[in-house]
Design a protein around this motif. Structure first.
Motif, PDB file in Angstrom:
ATOM      1  N   VAL A   8       0.639   5.223  -1.819  1.00 24.11           N
ATOM      2  CA  VAL A   8       0.658   4.755  -0.420  1.00 24.11           C
ATOM      3  C   VAL A   8      -0.750   4.558   0.127  1.00 24.11           C
ATOM      4  CG1 VAL A   8       2.901   5.733   0.194  1.00 24.11           C
ATOM      5  CG2 VAL A   8       0.861   7.129   0.447  1.00 24.11           C
ATOM      6  N   ASN A   9      -1.757   5.170  -0.479  1.00 23.08           N
ATOM      7  CA  ASN A   9      -3.124   5.015   0.006  1.00 23.08           C
ATOM      8  C   ASN A   9      -3.621   3.570  -0.107  1.00 23.08           C
ATOM      9  OD1 ASN A   9      -3.483   7.668   0.727  1.00 23.08           O
ATOM     10  ND2 ASN A   9      -4.910   8.171  -0.905  1.00 23.08           N
ATOM     11  N   HIS A  10      -2.954   2.748  -0.919  1.00 21.78           N
ATOM     12  CA  HIS A  10      -3.444   1.381  -1.143  1.00 21.78           C
ATOM     13  C   HIS A  10      -3.505   0.572   0.130  1.00 21.78           C
ATOM     14  CE1 HIS A  10       0.287  -0.901  -0.464  1.00 21.78           C
ATOM     15  NE2 HIS A  10       0.900   0.152  -0.958  1.00 21.78           N
ATOM     16  N   GLN A  11      -2.660   0.888   1.100  1.00 21.46           N
ATOM     17  CA  GLN A  11      -2.501   0.015   2.261  1.00 21.46           C
ATOM     18  C   GLN A  11      -3.555   0.239   3.326  1.00 21.46           C
ATOM     19  OE1 GLN A  11       1.074   1.342   4.656  1.00 21.46           O
ATOM     20  NE2 GLN A  11       1.217   2.726   2.899  1.00 21.46           N
ATOM     21  N   PHE A  12      -4.380   1.280   3.192  1.00 21.66           N
ATOM     22  CA  PHE A  12      -5.287   1.624   4.280  1.00 21.66           C
ATOM     23  C   PHE A  12      -6.643   0.957   4.111  1.00 21.66           C
ATOM     24  CE2 PHE A  12      -2.146   4.999   4.204  1.00 21.66           C
ATOM     25  CZ  PHE A  12      -1.714   4.924   5.520  1.00 21.66           C
ATOM     26  N   ALA A  13      -6.965   0.069   5.036  1.00 20.15           N
ATOM     27  CA  ALA A  13      -8.266  -0.591   5.029  1.00 20.15           C
ATOM     28  C   ALA A  13      -9.159  -0.047   6.128  1.00 20.15           C
ATOM     29  CB  ALA A  13      -8.091  -2.093   5.201  1.00 20.15           C
ATOM     30  N   ASP A 416       2.268   0.073 -12.685  1.00 18.23           N
ATOM     31  CA  ASP A 416       3.205   1.159 -12.432  1.00 18.23           C
ATOM     32  C   ASP A 416       2.779   1.910 -11.186  1.00 18.23           C
ATOM     33  OD1 ASP A 416       2.140   3.426 -15.120  1.00 18.23           O
ATOM     34  OD2 ASP A 416       1.030   2.461 -13.529  1.00 18.23           O
ATOM     35  N   CYS A 417       3.747   2.434 -10.474  1.00 19.73           N
ATOM     36  CA  CYS A 417       3.471   3.158  -9.234  1.00 19.73           C
ATOM     37  C   CYS A 417       4.704   3.954  -8.845  1.00 19.73           C
ATOM     38  CB  CYS A 417       3.101   2.189  -8.105  1.00 19.73           C
ATOM     39  SG  CYS A 417       4.432   1.046  -7.651  1.00 19.73           S
ATOM     40  N   LEU A 418       4.514   4.849  -7.895  1.00 25.14           N
ATOM     41  CA  LEU A 418       5.614   5.568  -7.267  1.00 25.14           C
ATOM     42  C   LEU A 418       5.766   5.011  -5.862  1.00 25.14           C
ATOM     43  CD1 LEU A 418       4.831   9.266  -8.311  1.00 25.14           C
ATOM     44  CD2 LEU A 418       6.213   7.569  -9.514  1.00 25.14           C
ATOM     45  N   LEU A 419       6.881   4.334  -5.602  1.00 21.40           N
ATOM     46  CA  LEU A 419       7.118   3.757  -4.289  1.00 21.40           C
ATOM     47  C   LEU A 419       7.849   4.745  -3.393  1.00 21.40           C
ATOM     48  CD1 LEU A 419       8.218   0.050  -4.932  1.00 21.40           C
ATOM     49  CD2 LEU A 419       6.075   0.865  -3.942  1.00 21.40           C
ATOM     50  N   SER A 420       7.600   4.631  -2.102  1.00 26.29           N
ATOM     51  CA  SER A 420       8.206   5.554  -1.140  1.00 26.29           C
ATOM     52  C   SER A 420       8.414   4.832   0.178  1.00 26.29           C
ATOM     53  CB  SER A 420       7.300   6.770  -0.941  1.00 26.29           C
ATOM     54  OG  SER A 420       6.046   6.341  -0.424  1.00 26.29           O
ATOM     55  N   SER A 421       8.990   5.533   1.141  1.00 26.26           N
ATOM     56  CA  SER A 421       9.257   4.913   2.442  1.00 26.26           C
ATOM     57  C   SER A 421       7.974   4.589   3.191  1.00 26.26           C
ATOM     58  CB  SER A 421      10.138   5.830   3.302  1.00 26.26           C
ATOM     59  OG  SER A 421       9.459   7.041   3.596  1.00 26.26           O
ATOM     60  N   GLY A 422       6.850   5.188   2.779  1.00 26.58           N
ATOM     61  CA  GLY A 422       5.580   4.901   3.434  1.00 26.58           C
ATOM     62  C   GLY A 422       4.938   3.609   2.989  1.00 26.58           C
ATOM     63  N   ASP A 423       5.504   2.945   1.966  1.00 25.82           N
ATOM     64  CA  ASP A 423       4.929   1.691   1.476  1.00 25.82           C
ATOM     65  C   ASP A 423       5.468   0.505   2.265  1.00 25.82           C
ATOM     66  OD1 ASP A 423       3.225   2.254  -0.921  1.00 25.82           O
ATOM     67  OD2 ASP A 423       5.055   3.281  -1.550  1.00 25.82           O
ATOM     68  N   PRO A 424       4.630  -0.511   2.485  1.00 24.77           N
ATOM     69  CA  PRO A 424       5.131  -1.739   3.130  1.00 24.77           C
ATOM     70  C   PRO A 424       6.243  -2.362   2.309  1.00 24.77           C
ATOM     71  CG  PRO A 424       2.719  -1.735   3.019  1.00 24.77           C
ATOM     72  CD  PRO A 424       3.194  -0.578   2.184  1.00 24.77           C
ATOM     73  N   VAL A 425       7.141  -3.087   2.986  1.00 30.21           N
ATOM     74  CA  VAL A 425       8.313  -3.642   2.305  1.00 30.21           C
ATOM     75  C   VAL A 425       7.945  -4.793   1.385  1.00 30.21           C
ATOM     76  CG1 VAL A 425       9.898  -2.945   4.122  1.00 30.21           C
ATOM     77  CG2 VAL A 425       8.796  -5.189   4.249  1.00 30.21           C
ATOM     78  N   THR A 426       6.702  -5.269   1.443  1.00 32.45           N
ATOM     79  CA  THR A 426       6.301  -6.411   0.623  1.00 32.45           C
ATOM     80  C   THR A 426       5.647  -6.010  -0.689  1.00 32.45           C
ATOM     81  OG1 THR A 426       4.201  -6.472   1.816  1.00 32.45           O
ATOM     82  CG2 THR A 426       5.971  -7.897   2.631  1.00 32.45           C
TER      83      THR A 426
END
Length: 630
Positions: A8-13, A416-426
């Motif tokens: 989930v850290n990927h989304q933070f700019a 590969d990754c672990l997806l969760s509800s904190g990830d954007p839907v895209t």
């Protein structure tokens, strides 16, 4: 033996990501004091999701403010590591190291070495050569970073460019590194630190005026204390486990006595003795082999630990006679269906059953739940990659996603990754496969789910059989995962207009299973019906008929995934688009059908697909007999 910062850290700019904050007093560097700051780090196995840098060591906010600093992967492809330290609005240290090739999935020791006259960024892959970037000048050495200032006080970043990957053994020493003050830091020592040949607990004795400030071993997500007892514990920030903002364990980055083979997260398919009930459901978890050095074990044991730290399965022998510096792969059977991912640990024992040296974690997480490896062309891959989803993943879901995308070479081509509800839907999954995950999680909340695919849009089914353009993907996926667990092979029908479709299945399935191991069942999901595929409807008909025939010819192995006639495609009076529509009736129904086919195959659902088994005429009436397909 490491901690994994979450995907989930990927989304933070520009806002905070999950990180580990150290007590600031432990990170102080007085004026005219030399020091060494080190950390082992491993980025993800494919390029970062976003085209920007990712910070794994932060000073203050971890950005470029007047008193900020960072050590980070400079680019999406991980070809460069760069470092910056600012104080009083002025750059005091700046250096970079070109890695020569993408660093996808590789472990590195990264050190910042501060000396009188020079400062350095040193990077070394264990067993490799040291790479050093040099900053001439005593600016950083002379600075007084105490009180409200300090050097690299967090693992990760507070304000900018979140990092996801594994970190281990963060250490901070005061003292002058051999050769650093003369412009030639001892690269042999750097290499010995990276390889584990140099003990970190005695490293300070090799520094002039050396003293220990802290060592955070980060052996697992609960190990946040200073092993030297000098500083306070690390403090995790922004933790919200049900939404994916959490720490997880990883394997050893710094070589130690026990070195399990490199694997990645893979869930094992559970079997349900009572249809529709989780009671008594179990799975087999395969354990990887590995090598050892400096010890002589009588046996190698493994155990499974749950998300909450509780032991699920106690120490069990997986190799009763390791020899020649290696132990063999094994298995743990009868593992209960369990909410959350599992940590697989290994230990060596002597002839009396006593532990020899420290236990280590597997590099990949394990789990007992639902595991699919899929293949298909665009009718299936649209469920993975086309169309923004209108549904979010639910809190508490445990979803692992792996996609092999290689054509000519495997390196860096598997996401590969672990997806969760904190990830954007895209991100990573489109509506269809997200819907499949939601269906499984709704019926079995928190039970881990694994989706993996070798599929590719626009390709004939024959491309996955021997000699085909994508025939290597099965083996590349196996090599990437390292230890493929029990799974279902889920084949989504192609629309290639060939009457030889059954021949293609008979060639492709043995080829796939020669690489991945025999699947629990082969689940056939027929192409959704549409009338404008190319020039006619022949392709989908060939595919459906061949898949049906394969199931009928292989009743112990095949599983018919039901009728897909209810799926709405995007075709209309003005469009010949044959793919499931980005709607609840299109991708939504497709994902649900996949999930329910899997649950029926595992007996996790009581439902079974039915078909007309016979038709008997009697006068003016016809009697149809209905029975289960599988």
């Amino acid at each position: 033996m490491s901690i994994r910062l979450p995907f989930v850290n990927h989304q933070f700019a520009t806002s905070g990501a999950v990180r580990l904050d150290a007590p600031t007093v432990a990170c102080e560097k007085p004026a005219s004091v030399a020091c060494v700051y080190g950390l082992w780090v491993r980025p993800p196995s494919s390029p970062f999701v976003n085209n920007r840098s990712h910070t794994f060591l932060g000073q203050q906010g971890g950005g470029t403010g007047g008193n900020d600093g960072y050590v980070r992967f400079a680019d999406q492809g991980m070809t460069t590591i760069e470092a910056l330290v600012k104080d009083g609005g002025t750059t005091r240290f700046s250096a970079s190291v070109a890695l020569g090739a993408a660093a996808c999935g590789k472990a590195f020791l990264v050190m910042v070495i501060v000396a009188n006259g020079y400062s350095y960024l040193a990077v070394c892959e264990p067993g490799g050569a040291a790479m050093v970037g040099t900053h001439a000048g005593a600016d950083l050495y002379a600075r007084n970073l105490t009180g409200t200032k300090y050097l690299f006080n967090r693992i990760g970043s507070a304000l900018d460019k979140g990092f996801y990957g594994e970190v281990e053994n963060a250490f901070f020493l005061h003292g002058s590194f051999p050769g650093a003050s003369t412009g030639a830091p001892d690269t042999t020592l750097i290499q010995n630190i990276a390889s584990g040949a140099q003990d970190l607990d005695t490293l300070h004795t090799l520094l002039t005026g050396g003293s220990q400030r802290f060592r955070y071993t980060l052996a697992n997500d609960a190990d946040l204390a200073d092993a030297w007892g000098v500083a306070g514990a690390l403090t995790p920030q922004l933790i919200n486990a049900p939404t994916g903002f959490r720490l997880r364990p990883g394997g050893p980055l710094r070589p130690v006595a026990l070195r399990p083979a490199h694997t990645r997260t893979h869930v094992s398919q559970a079997q349900f003795p009572t249809p529709g009930s989780a009671a008594g459901a179990t799975a087999r978890i395969r354990t990887e082999g590995g090598i050892y050095a400096g010890i002589t074990p009588a046996a190698i044991e493994a155990r499974l630990v749950k998300d909450d730290g509780a032991e699920l399965l106690g120490w069990t022998t997986v190799d009763a006679a390791p020899a020649g510096g290696a132990w063999a792969a094994g298995e743990l059977t009868g593992v209960p269906l369990t909410v959350g991912f599992l940590r697989l640990e290994f230990r060596a024992v002597d002839g009396g059953g006593l532990q020899v040296g420290p236990a280590v974690s597997s590099h990949g997480l394990r789990g007992t739940g639902f595991s699919l490896i899929t293949s298909g062309q665009s009718q299936h891959m649209h469920l993975w990659e086309v169309g923004a989803s209108s549904i979010s993943l639910p809190a508490g879901i445990n979803l692992a996603v792996t996609r092999q995308k290689g054509v000519t070479v495997p390196a860096g081509t598997t996401e590969d990754c672990l997806l969760s509800s904190g990830d954007p839907v895209t991100v990573r999954l489109a509506w269809g496969m997200r819907q499949a995950a939601v269906e499984l999680n709704t019926r079995f909340p928190g039970i881990p789910v694994q989706f993996a695919t070798v599929g590719e849009s626009g390709q004939d089914v024959t491309e996955w059989q021997p000699g085909g353009a994508y025939a290597n993907r099965w083996g590349w996926l196996r090599d990437h995962v390292g230890m493929v667990q029990d799974h279902y092979l889920v084949l989504y029908g192609h629309s290639n207009p060939t009457p030889a479709y059954l021949d293609a299945l008979n060639a492709m399935i043995p080829h796939a299973e020669a690489s991945l191991g025999q699947s629990k069942r082969v689940i056939m999901c027929p192409t959704a019906r549409y009338s404008l595929a190319g020039t006619n409807n022949a392709g989908p008909v060939y595919a459906r008929n061949a898949m049906w025939d394969w199931v009928q010819a292989n009743p112990a192995r095949g599983h018919w995934g039901g009728s897909w006639a209810v799926v709405h495609t995007s075709e209309s009076a003005v469009s010949a688009d044959p793919h499931p529509g980005v709607t609840a009736e299109g991708q939504g129904r497709s994902g649900a059908l996949i999930a329910w086919a899997v649950m029926m195959a595992a007996r996790a659902a009581e439902d079974v697909p039915l078909a007309i088994k016979s038709a008997e005429a009697a006068g003016t009436s016809v009697t149809l007999r209905i029975g289960p397909v599988n």
